[in-house]
Design an enzyme around this catalytic site. Structure first.
Site, PDB file in Angstrom:
ATOM      1  CB  SER A   1      -0.898   0.032   1.240  1.00 43.62           C
ATOM      2  OG  SER A   1      -1.569  -1.187   1.401  1.00 43.62           O
TER       3      SER A   1
HETATM    4  N1  SAH Z   1      -0.332  -4.944   4.112  1.00 45.31           N
HETATM    5  C1  SAH Z   1       0.315  -5.291   2.860  1.00 45.31           C
HETATM    6  C2  SAH Z   1      -0.527  -4.954   1.660  1.00 45.31           C
HETATM    7  C3  SAH Z   1      -1.274  -6.127   1.298  1.00 45.31           C
HETATM    8  S1  SAH Z   1      -2.194  -6.173  -0.183  1.00 45.31           S
HETATM    9  C4  SAH Z   1       1.676  -4.688   2.753  1.00 45.31           C
HETATM   10  O1  SAH Z   1       2.046  -3.869   3.611  1.00 45.31           O
HETATM   11  O2  SAH Z   1       2.408  -5.048   1.833  1.00 45.31           O
HETATM   12  C5  SAH Z   1      -3.493  -7.248   0.418  1.00 45.31           C
HETATM   13  C6  SAH Z   1      -3.076  -8.657   0.740  1.00 45.31           C
HETATM   14  O3  SAH Z   1      -4.226  -9.304   1.259  1.00 45.31           O
HETATM   15  C7  SAH Z   1      -2.606  -9.482  -0.452  1.00 45.31           C
HETATM   16  O4  SAH Z   1      -1.335  -9.977  -0.202  1.00 45.31           O
HETATM   17  C8  SAH Z   1      -3.645 -10.599  -0.533  1.00 45.31           C
HETATM   18  O5  SAH Z   1      -3.108 -11.843  -0.941  1.00 45.31           O
HETATM   19  C9  SAH Z   1      -4.139 -10.659   0.897  1.00 45.31           C
HETATM   20  N2  SAH Z   1      -5.448 -11.280   1.081  1.00 45.31           N
HETATM   21  C10 SAH Z   1      -6.579 -11.123   0.351  1.00 45.31           C
HETATM   22  N3  SAH Z   1      -7.584 -11.856   0.869  1.00 45.31           N
HETATM   23  C11 SAH Z   1      -7.067 -12.493   1.957  1.00 45.31           C
HETATM   24  C12 SAH Z   1      -7.615 -13.396   2.919  1.00 45.31           C
HETATM   25  N4  SAH Z   1      -8.871 -13.807   2.873  1.00 45.31           N
HETATM   26  N5  SAH Z   1      -6.795 -13.845   3.894  1.00 45.31           N
HETATM   27  C13 SAH Z   1      -5.514 -13.451   3.965  1.00 45.31           C
HETATM   28  N6  SAH Z   1      -4.938 -12.607   3.089  1.00 45.31           N
HETATM   29  C14 SAH Z   1      -5.702 -12.126   2.099  1.00 45.31           C
END
Ligand code: SAH
Length: 216
Positions: free
Chosen positions: A67
């Protein structure tokens, strides 16, 4: 924790906090300190390291994104994390957000559904000595019951509806920060606060996140 202070990206990182984060009104001193400490360039590929402190999201593997720094700071500020708090992050991605939360909290459990991302994030977090942080590969839309209840839950993927498990796993007084809305359009960054059996909701700003995948 992050033995980061003396890295060669430090000046860029401090400028990022000053311009992009303080400049847009994030003012919690602990959040600003955390954003100054975490070496964001360590959470992206080498090829993107010089872009790590720019004002936008960046691609990571498995088609996901890390993000925008401002949004990470805004979510951390909204979650009002105390130094003894137990925090759940849903969506580890690169692990960067987990590191920011780890600077603020007593302990962090971060859940990621992609094994490759979970393993890579766990490795970087261990290298940076975030001993208070655990990465779990699972469906985070179900929360993570073994660590519940949580003082704060931060969801970094977009949900059309708030998964009930996340509300159930919030402690009394707990805060849930989550982008709510259509995954194909923009969402509203939303703060839910639980007091006893009641919840109150506050909207922040429009945001755009990858979808929260609900498997079960
Ligand atoms: N906080 C992260 C940004 C993540 S983007 C950072 O600092 O880099 C969102 C993430 O959520 C992705 O990696 C995606 O695979 C994950 N995601 C989506 N649905 C999910 C679920 N049901 N359980 C766990 N992770 C999930």
């Amino acid at each position: 924790m992050a033995a980061a202070a003396d890295d060669r990206h430090r000046d860029r990182r401090l400028a990022m906090v000053r311009r992009q984060i303080e400049g847009r009104g994030v003012c919690d001193p602990r959040v600003l300190e955390a954003m100054k400490s975490v070496p964001r360039h360590r959470f992206v590929s080498r090829a993107l390291a010089s872009d790590a402190y720019k004002d936008h999201p960046l691609p990571i593997s498995s088609g996901q994104t890390i993000s925008q720094p401002y949004i990470v700071a805004l979510m951390a500020e909204a979650a009002a994390i105390g130094s003894c708090d137990r925090v759940l992050e849903v969506g580890t991605g690169s692990g960067y957000g987990a590191a920011v939360l780890a600077e603020l909290a007593g302990s962090v459990v971060s859940v990621e559904r992609h094994r490759k991302l979970a393993d890579a994030a766990a490795r970087v977090l261990a290298e940076l000595e975030y001993a208070n942080t655990t990465v779990v590969c699972a469906d985070g839309s179900q929360g993570y019951l073994p660590g519940a209840p949580y003082d704060a839950v931060v969801v970094t993927a977009a949900a059309s509806n708030i998964p009930s498990a996340l509300l159930d796993q919030l402690a009394d007084g707990g805060r849930l920060v989550i982008p709510v809305g259509s995954p194909s359009r923009s969402q509203n960054l939303t703060l839910i606060t639980r007091t006893g059996d009641k919840t109150t909701s506050q909207r922040f700003c429009p945001v755009r996140f990858v979808p929260l995948v609900e498997e079960s």
